[in-house]
Scaffold this active site. Structure first.
Site, PDB file in Angstrom:
ATOM      1  N   PHE A  39      35.821  35.779  42.231  1.00  0.00           N
ATOM      2  CA  PHE A  39      37.256  36.077  42.275  1.00  0.00           C
ATOM      3  C   PHE A  39      37.436  37.567  42.544  1.00  0.00           C
ATOM      4  CE2 PHE A  39      39.026  32.073  40.691  1.00  0.00           C
ATOM      5  CZ  PHE A  39      37.901  31.469  40.133  1.00  0.00           C
ATOM      6  N   VAL A  77      34.292  37.275  38.024  1.00  0.00           N
ATOM      7  CA  VAL A  77      35.493  38.052  38.320  1.00  0.00           C
ATOM      8  C   VAL A  77      35.087  39.494  38.581  1.00  0.00           C
ATOM      9  CG1 VAL A  77      37.714  38.803  37.370  1.00  0.00           C
ATOM     10  CG2 VAL A  77      36.809  36.548  36.782  1.00  0.00           C
ATOM     11  N   CYS A  78      35.554  40.065  39.680  1.00  0.00           N
ATOM     12  CA  CYS A  78      35.208  41.452  40.010  1.00  0.00           C
ATOM     13  C   CYS A  78      35.780  42.410  38.965  1.00  0.00           C
ATOM     14  CB  CYS A  78      35.746  41.826  41.382  1.00  0.00           C
ATOM     15  SG  CYS A  78      35.561  43.593  41.727  1.00  0.00           S
ATOM     16  N   ILE A  79      34.925  43.239  38.399  1.00  0.00           N
ATOM     17  CA  ILE A  79      35.355  44.122  37.306  1.00  0.00           C
ATOM     18  C   ILE A  79      36.403  45.137  37.761  1.00  0.00           C
ATOM     19  CG2 ILE A  79      33.335  45.666  37.600  1.00  0.00           C
ATOM     20  CD1 ILE A  79      33.468  46.020  34.490  1.00  0.00           C
ATOM     21  N   ALA A  82      39.662  43.397  38.440  1.00  0.00           N
ATOM     22  CA  ALA A  82      40.224  42.868  37.203  1.00  0.00           C
ATOM     23  C   ALA A  82      40.862  43.976  36.366  1.00  0.00           C
ATOM     24  CB  ALA A  82      39.138  42.159  36.397  1.00  0.00           C
TER      25      ALA A  82
END
Lengths: 129, 134
Positions: A39, A77-79, A82
């Protein structure tokens, strides 16, 4: 065939998150495997467990959780994306001194290297949004 | 790890959101994986390479300036679609001059931007292993 899935668009702005869910489910039911679901950009909000759409609306983040549990999918999920959009794991929120965290239990937070690795190691990267 | 041909297609305007920034972040990370990376700028994406941008005045980030570092990350192939430029009244002279040291030519200082026709770019897309579309 092994697919890597990239989803980029905000679930409230685009059908990408829902389309990717249907594709992933169909691919798995047809006997293919999914290397990783990544994501990025607006799609990271899917991973928040503090979203409350009206009762009669579908909760696409939960649908991904159910599919992930059934097939042991890796939802990443891409940090950076996010944090920019207010999606926090307990560990990351604690590290930066935030009181709340909202990452759904079935998702993990990691870096863009996971996306590149998935695109290299899978047979096909399929991108939504 | 296998080496793949990875192309990043950039179609977004530079200051209409953070897409240009989030695309560049992926490009720079992928450079660490020692892959065959190329960038393509089409549609409104060509505006990302316009020289003389001053987005700081409106609180936006200067992505054209960030692109100058691509050569240091061994990203040497930057394709710009000719038709997209022409449709917007732009030419190569309006674009930033991205450079790299070419390992195939004794590390000579070489221009990274290559203009390419829509037809040839389509063929180039079909020869990639991975396409990222931003």
């Amino acid at each position: 065939m092994q697919f890597a899935i990239l989803i980029k668009s905000d679930p409230n702005q685009s059908p990408a998150v829902r389309s990717a869910l249907m594709f992933t489910r169909a691919a798995l039911e047809a006997g293919h495997s999914i290397q990783r679901v990544f994501f990025y950009q607006g799609a990271v909000t899917t991973a928040s467990d503090m979203l409350s759409p009206p009762q009669n609306e579908e909760r696409v983040g939960e649908l991904w959780s159910e599919l992930a549990a059934k097939y042991e999918l890796e939802l990443v999920v891409c940090i950076a994306a996010a944090q920019r959009r207010g999606v926090w794991s307990e560990a990351e929120a604690g590290r930066l001194g935030y009181k709340a965290h909202n990452l759904r239990a079935d998702y993990s937070i990691s870096g863009l290297g996971q996306l590149i690795e998935a695109s290299i190691e899978s047979d096909r990267l399929v991108s939504f949004g | 790890m296998a080496t793949k041909k990875i192309m990043y297609i950039n179609r977004a305007t530079p200051h209409g959101g953070i897409t240009a920034k989030e695309s560049l972040d992926v490009v720079l990370i992928s450079a660490a994986f020692d892959q065959d990376v190329a960038l393509a700028f089409i549609d409104d994406g060509v505006y990302q390479l316009l020289k003389g941008q001053q987005p700081e005045k409106s609180g936006s980030r200067n992505v054209a300036k960030s692109f100058a570092a691509l050569g240091d990350y061994d990203v040497r192939k930057v394709y710009v679609e000719q038709e997209s430029l022409a449709e917007r009244g732009l030419s190569e002279a309006d674009l930033v001059d991205l450079r790299h040291e070419n390992p195939e030519d004794d590390y000579r200082d070489t221009a990274s931007i290559r203009l390419i026709s829509r037809e040839k770019l389509a063929r180039l897309f079909s020869r990639q292993d991975v396409l990222f579309n931003f």
